[in-house]
Design an enzyme around this catalytic site. Structure first.
Site, short mmCIF file in Angstrom:
data_model
loop_
_atom_site.label_atom_id
_atom_site.label_comp_id
_atom_site.label_asym_id
_atom_site.label_seq_id
_atom_site.Cartn_x
_atom_site.Cartn_y
_atom_site.Cartn_z
N HIS A 271 -71.26 -25.52 26.88
CA HIS A 271 -71.10 -26.43 27.93
C HIS A 271 -72.63 -27.06 28.46
O HIS A 271 -72.76 -27.49 29.30
CB HIS A 271 -70.56 -26.09 29.13
CG HIS A 271 -69.10 -25.65 29.11
ND1 HIS A 271 -68.62 -24.65 28.47
CD2 HIS A 271 -67.89 -26.30 29.22
CE1 HIS A 271 -67.29 -24.26 28.42
NE2 HIS A 271 -66.88 -25.41 28.85
N GLU B 52 -61.19 -34.79 20.56
CA GLU B 52 -62.36 -35.54 20.43
C GLU B 52 -62.34 -36.41 19.50
O GLU B 52 -62.60 -37.62 19.35
CB GLU B 52 -63.68 -34.79 20.63
CG GLU B 52 -63.95 -34.06 21.87
CD GLU B 52 -62.97 -32.98 22.29
OE1 GLU B 52 -62.78 -32.80 23.71
OE2 GLU B 52 -62.37 -32.20 21.21
#
Length: 353
Positions: free
Chosen positions: A145, A76
Site C-alpha cells: 500500500h 484492475e
C-alpha cells in the site's frame, strides 16, 4: 448531510478565500470536469456510494448519477481495459486504482493498449483516460500500500505521468489530464492528502489552511502539463523534487538556511527540461530527491539529463537522495523516506565541492 455539502460549509477560511486540502481539490476537479463534459466518467472500486477509500469521490455519485460514477469489480486489469474501450468509443473515463500498488495487473492494458492506441490506429482512435491512484508512503501501509512506481510509467512512450504536490496544482493538473487526448497516470501522494506532512520534522510546515497553494478557485481552471513550478528562488543549488518530497525539501532548506532553487516538477512526462536546464546553469549544483527506490528511479533519468545538458556549468557532481533499494518496510517507513538527515547531508556534500 453529504460529505460534499459539509465541505462547502467548511472550506471558506476567515480571510474569505476558499482553502481546500488535496482530497477536496481532487473532488472539486472531478466535479468541475463532469459538469463541463457529460462524457467524463468516474469509475473504480468503492468510488460510488462509499466515495472512495480516501473520500476523493465523495458526493459525486449522488450529484451525477450511477451511470457516470460507478463501482467496478475488484479487477484492475478489467477496470483499465474497460476504460480504454470507453476512450476509444468517445468517452473520457477517469478510473481510480485504489492504491498504486494494485496497478500491476492492469499494466499490460496500459502499455499494450492505451499507450499505443493512437499510433497503431494512425490516430483513428485515442485513449483519453486518466488513471488516478494514491501512491507513496505515509500511512504505514507496508509493501502493498506504499509503493512509488512512477519510473515504470515514464519509460513507456505514449503515457503521461503527473504528480501534484499541492491542492491548487492537483485541481488544475487533473482537469488538464482529463481533457488531454492521451492516457495519463495521475499519482496522488497520499501522505499529503490532508496536509503537507506532520510528525516528520521537528517544526512541521504550515497546515493547508495557511499554505498559499491551498487557495483553490471555484470553477474551471487548468495548469498545463509539462510545466514545473518554482517553489523558492535561490543561487546556491537547484533541488528537483515532486509530490511529498517538495514539502520535505522546502522544510529542510528553511531549517538549514540554504537558498535553494527548488523546482516542483509536477509532471514527469512531459518534463519541463527547459526550466531544469535554466536553473542548473544558474546555480551550478543539483540535488534530486524522490521517495521511490534509488536504482532505476526517475532521479537517474534526471541526473543523466542534467549531466548531458549542463555538464560545463556544473561545479559539483549531481547528487540524489532517495528511498532505499529494499522491500518497503512497514514499521520503519519514516526511516525509508529521504528525510532531514539524508537530504541535509546531500546538501552539505554538494555545497562543499
Amino acid at each position: 448531510m453529504s460529505d460534499t455539502k459539509t465541505r462547502k460549509k467548511q472550506d471558506a477560511s476567515q480571510d474569505g478565500e476558499r482553502r481546500l486540502n488535496m482530497i477536496e481539490a481532487i473532488n472539486d476537479a472531478l466535479d468541475t470536469a463532469m459538469q463541463r463534459d457529460p462524457d467524463v466518467i468516474v469509475m473504480g472500486e468503492d468510488v460510488g456510494y462509499f466515495g472512495g477509500v480516501f473520500r476523493c469521490t465523495a458526493g459525486l455519485q449522488e450529484k451525477h448519477g450511477k451511470t457516470r460514477v460507478f463501482d467496478t469489480p475488484i479487477s484492475e486489469c478489467g477496470i483499465i481495459a474497460v476504460a480504454v474501450g470507453m476512450g476509444a468509443y468517445g468517452l473520457r473515463p477517469v478510473p481510480e486504482i485504489q492504491f498504486a500498488d494494485y496497478i500491476y495487473p492492469g499494466i499490460d492494458q496500459l502499455i499494450s493498449e492505451a499507450a499505443r492506441l493512437r499510433y497503431r490506429s494512425a490516430a483513428e482512435y485515442i485513449a483519453p483516460i486518466t488513471v488516478r491512484s494514491p501512491f507513496g508512503g505515509g500511512i504505514f501501509g507496508g509493501q502493498t500500500h506504499s509503493q512509488s512506481p512512477e519510473a515504470m510509467f515514464t519509460h513507456v512512450s505514449g503515457l503521461k505521468t503527473v504528480i501534484p504536490s499541492t491542492p491548487y496544482d492537483a485541481k488544475g493538473l487533473l482537469i488538464s489530464a482529463i481533457e488531454d487526448n492521451d492516457p495519463v497516470i495521475f499519482f496522488e501522494p497520499k501522505r499529503i492528502y490532508n496536509g503537507p506532512f506532520s510528525g516528520y520534522y521537528d517544526k512541521p510546515v504550515e497546515p493547508w489552511k495557511k499554505h498559499p497553494q491551498s487557495v483553490v478557485p471555484e470553477g474551471y481552471y487548468k495548469i498545463p502539463l509539462g510545466k514545473a513550478r518554482h517553489v523558492t528562488e535561490g543561487e546556491e543549488l537547484t533541488i528537483l523534487a515532486y509530490g511529498t518530497m517538495v514539502h520535505v525539501v522546502e522544510a529542510v532548506c528553511a531549517k538549514k538556511g540554504v537558498e535553494a532553487d527548488i523546482l516542483d516538477l509536477r509532471t514527469l512526462v512531459p518534463l519541463d527540461i527547459e526550466a531544469i536546464e535554466e536553473s542548473v546553469k544558474k546555480t551550478g549544483r543539483c540535488l534530486i530527491v524522490h521517495e521511490a527506490t534509488r536504482t532505476s528511479g526517475f532521479g537517474a533519468e534526471l541526473s543523466a539529463l542534467v549531466t548531458e545538458r549542463c555538464f560545463y556549468h556544473l561545479e559539483a557532481p549531481v547528487e540524489r537522495a532517495t528511498g532505499f533499494d529494499t522491500p518497503y518496510p512497514h514499521s520503519l517507513e519514516w526511516a525509508y523516506f529521504p528525510g532531514p538527515i539524508r537530504i541535509g547531508e546531500a546538501i552539505d556534500k554538494i555545497l562543499s565541492e
